[in-house]
Design a protein around this motif. Structure first.
Motif, PDB file in Angstrom:
ATOM      1  N   ALA A 109      11.527  43.514   7.005  1.00 53.22           N
ATOM      2  CA  ALA A 109      12.466  43.432   8.116  1.00 53.22           C
ATOM      3  C   ALA A 109      12.213  42.175   8.932  1.00 53.22           C
ATOM      4  O   ALA A 109      13.151  41.504   9.374  1.00 53.22           O
ATOM      5  CB  ALA A 109      12.345  44.668   8.992  1.00 53.22           C
ATOM      6  N   LEU A 110      10.937  41.823   9.106  1.00 54.77           N
ATOM      7  CA  LEU A 110      10.608  40.626   9.881  1.00 54.77           C
ATOM      8  C   LEU A 110      11.152  39.380   9.180  1.00 54.77           C
ATOM      9  O   LEU A 110      11.770  38.506   9.806  1.00 54.77           O
ATOM     10  CB  LEU A 110       9.089  40.525  10.049  1.00 54.77           C
ATOM     11  N   CYS A 111      10.934  39.310   7.856  1.00 58.51           N
ATOM     12  CA  CYS A 111      11.440  38.163   7.098  1.00 58.51           C
ATOM     13  C   CYS A 111      12.949  38.075   7.213  1.00 58.51           C
ATOM     14  O   CYS A 111      13.514  36.996   7.413  1.00 58.51           O
ATOM     15  CB  CYS A 111      11.060  38.274   5.633  1.00 58.51           C
ATOM     16  N   LEU A 112      13.596  39.233   7.109  1.00 60.19           N
ATOM     17  CA  LEU A 112      15.052  39.248   7.186  1.00 60.19           C
ATOM     18  C   LEU A 112      15.501  38.784   8.562  1.00 60.19           C
ATOM     19  O   LEU A 112      16.495  38.056   8.689  1.00 60.19           O
ATOM     20  CB  LEU A 112      15.561  40.655   6.898  1.00 60.19           C
ATOM     21  N   LEU A 113      14.756  39.176   9.586  1.00 63.10           N
ATOM     22  CA  LEU A 113      15.090  38.742  10.944  1.00 63.10           C
ATOM     23  C   LEU A 113      15.080  37.220  11.019  1.00 63.10           C
ATOM     24  O   LEU A 113      16.015  36.592  11.526  1.00 63.10           O
ATOM     25  CB  LEU A 113      14.077  39.338  11.923  1.00 63.10           C
ATOM     26  N   VAL A 114      14.001  36.611  10.480  1.00 60.14           N
ATOM     27  CA  VAL A 114      13.894  35.149  10.507  1.00 60.14           C
ATOM     28  C   VAL A 114      15.089  34.521   9.796  1.00 60.14           C
ATOM     29  O   VAL A 114      15.719  33.576  10.286  1.00 60.14           O
ATOM     30  CB  VAL A 114      12.582  34.703   9.838  1.00 60.14           C
ATOM     31  N   ILE A 115      15.438  35.091   8.638  1.00 58.00           N
ATOM     32  CA  ILE A 115      16.514  34.498   7.838  1.00 58.00           C
ATOM     33  C   ILE A 115      17.850  34.597   8.563  1.00 58.00           C
ATOM     34  O   ILE A 115      18.621  33.640   8.618  1.00 58.00           O
ATOM     35  CB  ILE A 115      16.571  35.193   6.468  1.00 58.00           C
ATOM     36  N   LEU A 116      18.106  35.762   9.179  1.00 58.78           N
ATOM     37  CA  LEU A 116      19.390  35.936   9.863  1.00 58.78           C
ATOM     38  C   LEU A 116      19.467  35.060  11.098  1.00 58.78           C
ATOM     39  O   LEU A 116      20.516  34.483  11.405  1.00 58.78           O
ATOM     40  CB  LEU A 116      19.598  37.411  10.230  1.00 58.78           C
ATOM     41  N   VAL A 117      18.340  34.937  11.814  1.00 57.81           N
ATOM     42  CA  VAL A 117      18.316  34.078  12.993  1.00 57.81           C
ATOM     43  C   VAL A 117      18.593  32.639  12.579  1.00 57.81           C
ATOM     44  O   VAL A 117      19.323  31.893  13.236  1.00 57.81           O
ATOM     45  CB  VAL A 117      16.954  34.232  13.703  1.00 57.81           C
ATOM     46  N   SER A 118      18.042  32.271  11.416  1.00 58.70           N
ATOM     47  CA  SER A 118      18.267  30.921  10.925  1.00 58.70           C
ATOM     48  C   SER A 118      19.728  30.727  10.516  1.00 58.70           C
ATOM     49  O   SER A 118      20.319  29.674  10.778  1.00 58.70           O
ATOM     50  CB  SER A 118      17.340  30.667   9.747  1.00 58.70           C
ATOM     51  N   PHE A 119      20.315  31.740   9.895  1.00 55.89           N
ATOM     52  CA  PHE A 119      21.737  31.683   9.547  1.00 55.89           C
ATOM     53  C   PHE A 119      22.569  31.435  10.804  1.00 55.89           C
ATOM     54  O   PHE A 119      23.502  30.641  10.804  1.00 55.89           O
ATOM     55  CB  PHE A 119      22.184  33.021   8.947  1.00 55.89           C
ATOM     56  N   ALA A 120      22.225  32.155  11.880  1.00 63.37           N
ATOM     57  CA  ALA A 120      23.007  32.034  13.099  1.00 63.37           C
ATOM     58  C   ALA A 120      22.731  30.719  13.809  1.00 63.37           C
ATOM     59  O   ALA A 120      23.501  30.307  14.676  1.00 63.37           O
ATOM     60  CB  ALA A 120      22.699  33.204  14.023  1.00 63.37           C
ATOM     61  N   GLY A 121      21.644  30.040  13.442  1.00 66.06           N
ATOM     62  CA  GLY A 121      21.358  28.739  14.038  1.00 66.06           C
ATOM     63  C   GLY A 121      20.667  28.836  15.381  1.00 66.06           C
ATOM     64  O   GLY A 121      20.991  28.095  16.300  1.00 66.06           O
ATOM     65  N   ILE A 122      19.707  29.743  15.500  1.00 61.63           N
ATOM     66  CA  ILE A 122      18.984  29.896  16.759  1.00 61.63           C
ATOM     67  C   ILE A 122      17.659  29.163  16.647  1.00 61.63           C
ATOM     68  O   ILE A 122      17.026  29.215  15.577  1.00 61.63           O
ATOM     69  CB  ILE A 122      18.744  31.390  17.049  1.00 61.63           C
ATOM     70  N   PRO A 123      17.191  28.478  17.722  1.00 60.92           N
ATOM     71  CA  PRO A 123      16.047  27.588  17.585  1.00 60.92           C
ATOM     72  C   PRO A 123      14.871  27.930  16.708  1.00 60.92           C
ATOM     73  O   PRO A 123      15.039  27.656  15.570  1.00 60.92           O
ATOM     74  CB  PRO A 123      15.672  27.250  18.999  1.00 60.92           C
ATOM     75  N   ALA A 139      32.330  28.410  16.568  1.00 57.01           N
ATOM     76  CA  ALA A 139      32.255  29.269  15.385  1.00 57.01           C
ATOM     77  C   ALA A 139      30.850  29.822  15.215  1.00 57.01           C
ATOM     78  O   ALA A 139      30.669  30.975  14.831  1.00 57.01           O
ATOM     79  CB  ALA A 139      32.682  28.487  14.143  1.00 57.01           C
ATOM     80  N   SER A 140      29.830  29.018  15.546  1.00 58.85           N
ATOM     81  CA  SER A 140      28.453  29.507  15.429  1.00 58.85           C
ATOM     82  C   SER A 140      28.210  30.645  16.404  1.00 58.85           C
ATOM     83  O   SER A 140      27.495  31.597  16.087  1.00 58.85           O
ATOM     84  CB  SER A 140      27.443  28.411  15.740  1.00 58.85           C
ATOM     85  N   ILE A 141      28.819  30.527  17.600  1.00 62.83           N
ATOM     86  CA  ILE A 141      28.627  31.603  18.579  1.00 62.83           C
ATOM     87  C   ILE A 141      29.264  32.884  18.055  1.00 62.83           C
ATOM     88  O   ILE A 141      28.683  33.969  18.143  1.00 62.83           O
ATOM     89  CB  ILE A 141      29.231  31.198  19.938  1.00 62.83           C
ATOM     90  N   VAL A 142      30.468  32.748  17.454  1.00 61.04           N
ATOM     91  CA  VAL A 142      31.114  33.929  16.868  1.00 61.04           C
ATOM     92  C   VAL A 142      30.209  34.539  15.807  1.00 61.04           C
ATOM     93  O   VAL A 142      30.041  35.751  15.715  1.00 61.04           O
ATOM     94  CB  VAL A 142      32.477  33.537  16.259  1.00 61.04           C
ATOM     95  N   SER A 143      29.577  33.650  15.007  1.00 64.53           N
ATOM     96  CA  SER A 143      28.791  34.156  13.885  1.00 64.53           C
ATOM     97  C   SER A 143      27.561  34.919  14.351  1.00 64.53           C
ATOM     98  O   SER A 143      27.024  35.737  13.610  1.00 64.53           O
ATOM     99  CB  SER A 143      28.380  33.013  12.972  1.00 64.53           C
ATOM    100  N   LEU A 144      27.121  34.666  15.590  1.00 61.32           N
ATOM    101  CA  LEU A 144      25.986  35.430  16.121  1.00 61.32           C
ATOM    102  C   LEU A 144      26.240  36.921  16.001  1.00 61.32           C
ATOM    103  O   LEU A 144      25.361  37.690  15.666  1.00 61.32           O
ATOM    104  CB  LEU A 144      25.796  35.106  17.605  1.00 61.32           C
ATOM    105  N   TYR A 145      27.509  37.318  16.290  1.00 64.23           N
ATOM    106  CA  TYR A 145      27.812  38.738  16.348  1.00 64.23           C
ATOM    107  C   TYR A 145      27.482  39.429  15.037  1.00 64.23           C
ATOM    108  O   TYR A 145      26.762  40.417  14.999  1.00 64.23           O
ATOM    109  CB  TYR A 145      29.279  38.955  16.725  1.00 64.23           C
ATOM    110  N   PHE A 146      28.008  38.882  13.915  1.00 64.61           N
ATOM    111  CA  PHE A 146      27.826  39.665  12.683  1.00 64.61           C
ATOM    112  C   PHE A 146      26.438  39.521  12.097  1.00 64.61           C
ATOM    113  O   PHE A 146      25.970  40.419  11.415  1.00 64.61           O
ATOM    114  CB  PHE A 146      28.923  39.390  11.652  1.00 64.61           C
ATOM    115  N   TYR A 147      25.750  38.411  12.383  1.00 65.91           N
ATOM    116  CA  TYR A 147      24.371  38.344  11.907  1.00 65.91           C
ATOM    117  C   TYR A 147      23.497  39.311  12.703  1.00 65.91           C
ATOM    118  O   TYR A 147      22.660  40.015  12.152  1.00 65.91           O
ATOM    119  CB  TYR A 147      23.820  36.921  12.022  1.00 65.91           C
TER     120      TYR A 147
END
Lengths: 530, 112
Positions: free
Chosen positions: A421-435, A465-473
């Motif tokens: 779950a932790l790894c997935l968190l990192v990956i999704l945060v990276s998808f959303a483009g968070i620092p 669009a990146s802000i929108v993408s935050l929601y689904f990630y």
């Protein structure tokens, strides 16, 4: 040729003298050295196919089953070994600074193609690693899978090295055919073959447009070699209306391959239908190769600004592409909001990511776009890691021959599999483009290049669009961390080691790249010969 | 009598468009495959006419290497078209085994 970035310019004198020295029909050893990584892929692919052919068809006694499993271990091992060898060859060719031409200028090896080749080989390696458990779990261990992946990888390497319209079309068709077959790989599943058929029809349809476009470019300039086409266009010798039509059709054809907005309709279906590991493989490698080739083609074929009042072909294309980029970013991310299936959500978000990459291409075409090609290549690296890892995870969660695709299926993953779950968190945060992850820098570089090129609107739309993408990630993250599981995830099937390895490696790499972006970025710039 | 390049290109565009229309309007997968072939063959005609156009009446190339390579291009496109048809028919067979049908309208498991 001042408008063409230095790393794409050939030593034109070198190219010509080489062409003059070689008598036609002669192939030297250096030619084969230039395409060595692709040759390694073809050789291992064929070897694996043969191995599988000659050992199949034994009766299903216990002993043969045991032999089969050791055989599939051997196939997996050989497949990975081939990829590593190809990667080593590509690394070796990266060392050489000067671009070199091979096979009578059909192939061109330069730092640009080597960098993209490395990203493709990395993606192939991770996909094959993830495929080990996935195929075992879905009881679909055939040598064809590895063979198809290897052939696809070989043709992608040739695609990014292509220096001639013939080579370009040949490579894009070979890689598409491998991709169609990978999509319909689970041939006992209705969904898989239906997706494969749809992908095949739309993909061949787009290849027709691409070929027509390339032909018109050939007709406009009278040349098949990219460098010669660039010279002819820069010299103003090309027929403008034919050139415009040709470039437009080429963009349409390539738009299909990368899944840009009005040409995206095959993408969600193909991604959903394909086995998850194949989806991960196609989503990154095909897109990386196609984006890189589109970028190189448009940059080389750039027409210098004409006299005042008439827009040059490049200016027209650039405004069309920026419209496409805006539409693609908005469409992909907005439709992804409405999906209930994680796999379809990822497919639509992949369309969104194509939009960001198109922003980079538009920025590269305009004045002040020196940063953009590097930004595009840098974007591909984290994207490869994220995408393969997340599709590996989809496959890892799959049970009983089915993927677990709904958001609800991921509830309570944080309690049953905390590390995952932790790894997935990192990956999704990276998808959303968070620092602190690499995804942030990838988007930052693209948008910075867009703003530097004066495309502020594109950058603004991208940020929106990146802000929108935050929601689904984050919706997936919420399901993982904040909702209790309805049913316990059953015990691990005997081996998920390889999948776990892929996901962990990708997450760690994303964090390291995120903390030290200059590390990789600097070496890439150096690799690009700047 | 020689045909002008324009006329040849109009013919190519017509053949190509018939192929596009066929892909978009037909339901039967076999007909769609044939239409895809038509598209590629339309382009083949264009390549040949360009190649001819770039060769002067004396037989020497008008410009560049393109003229002599265009015939190679056509042959390679023919080979690719054949390979594509083979892949298409293979997928079609897999589809037919599952559905007992070769019509695209029967396939609606996927939403797109």
């Amino acid at each position: 040729m001042d408008h063409i970035p230095t790393f794409l310019q050939s030593k034109l004198s070198l190219g010509q003298s080489a062409a003059a020295e070689i008598s036609p029909g002669l192939v030297s050893a250096g030619d084969f050295q230039a395409i060595l990584p692709a040759l390694v892929f073809i050789a291992t692919g064929t070897l694996l196919l043969m191995l599988d052919c000659f050992t199949r068809g034994l009766s299903h006694t216990d002993e043969t089953r045991k032999n089969r499993s050791s055989l599939s271990t051997a196939i997996n091992f050989l497949g990975l070994l081939g990829t590593v060898v190809a990667g080593a060859c590509a690394c070796a060719s990266m060392e050489q600074a000067d671009p070199s031409l091979a096979f009578q200028n059909y192939i061109r090896v330069d730092s640009f193609s080597s960098a993209v080749s490395l990203i493709i080989i990395l993606g192939t390696f991770f996909s094959l690693l993830a495929a080990i458990d996935y195929l075992k779990r879905f009881d679909a261990e055939h040598g064809e899978f590895h063979c198809l992946v290897h052939y696809a990888a070989a043709s992608m390497l040739l695609f990014v090295q292509a220096n001639n319209l013939i080579m370009l079309f040949l490579a894009v068709e070979t890689l598409s055919m491998a991709a169609y077959l990978l999509t319909s790989y689970l041939r006992d599943s209705r969904r898989s073959v239906e997706g494969g058929l749809k992908y095949f029809i739309l993909g061949s349809f787009s290849s027709g447009f691409l070929l027509f476009g390339l032909t018109l470019v050939f007709g406009a300039t009278g040349e098949l070699e990219l460098q010669e086409i660039a010279k002819s266009i820069a010299g103003g010798e090309a027929d403008r209306s034919l050139l415009l039509a040709g470039m437009a059709l080429t963009v349409v054809g390539m738009g299909f391959k990368v899944g840009a907005f009005p040409f995206h309709s095959w993408l969600p279906d193909a991604y959903e239908a394909a086995p998850s590991v194949a989806t991960g493989f196609m989503s990154v490698t095909v897109k990386s190769a196609a984006i890189a080739v589109l970028l190189r083609f448009l940059l080389l074929a750039a027409e210098p600004a004409g006299e005042a009042g008439t827009a040059s072909v490049t200016e027209i294309l650039s405004s069309v592409l920026s419209l496409l980029a805006i539409a693609t970013m908005l469409f992909g991310n907005l439709v992804a909001l409405m999906q209930n299936s994680v796999k379809r959500m990822l497919a639509y978000s992949a369309i969104g990511h194509t939009g960001y990459l198109l922003v980079g291409i538009v920025a590269a075409l305009g004045p002040g776009g020196e940063l953009a090609p590097d930004a595009v290549i840098f974007y591909l690296l984290p994207y490869t890691l994220m995408s393969i890892a997340v599709f590996t995870l989809l496959g890892y969660m799959g049970r009983d021959g089915k993927d677990r695709e709904l958001f609800e299926d991921y509830r309570g993953l944080s309690t049953s599999r905390p590390a995952l779950a932790l790894c997935l968190l990192v990956i999704l945060v990276s998808f959303a483009g968070i620092p602190p992850t690499a995804g942030f820098w990838a988007k930052l570089y693209i948008f910075r290049a867009a703003i530097a090129g004066g495309h502020t609107w594109l950058a603004l739309t991208g940020i929106l669009a990146s802000i929108v993408s935050l929601y689904f990630y984050l919706r997936l993250v919420v399901n993982i961390y904040m909702r209790p599981a309805e049913e316990e995830l059953d015990a691990d099937p005997d081996s998920s080691l390889a999948s776990g390895l892929v996901i962990t490696a990708a997450a760690v790499a994303l964090v390291i790249l995120g903390l030290f972006p200059d590390l990789e970025f600097g070496s890439l710039i150096k690799a690009l010969g700047k | 009598m020689t045909l002008s390049l324009d006329l040849c290109l109009y013919l190519c565009a017509a053949v190509f468009s018939i192929g596009v229309y066929g892909v978009l309007s037909r339901q039967n997968i076999i007909v769609i495959l044939m239409s895809l072939e038509l598209m590629l063959n339309g382009v083949n005609l264009a390549i040949i006419s360009f190649g001819r156009y770039f060769i002067t009446p004396e037989g020497s190339a008008l410009s560049g290497t393109g003229a002599s390579s265009s015939q190679i291009f056509v042959i390679i496109v023919l080979a690719i078209a054949a390979a594509e048809a083979a892949v298409g028919l293979a997928i079609l067979l897999a589809v037919y085994r599952r559905w007992r049908s070769a019509r695209v309208s029967d396939m609606r498991l996927l939403k797109g």
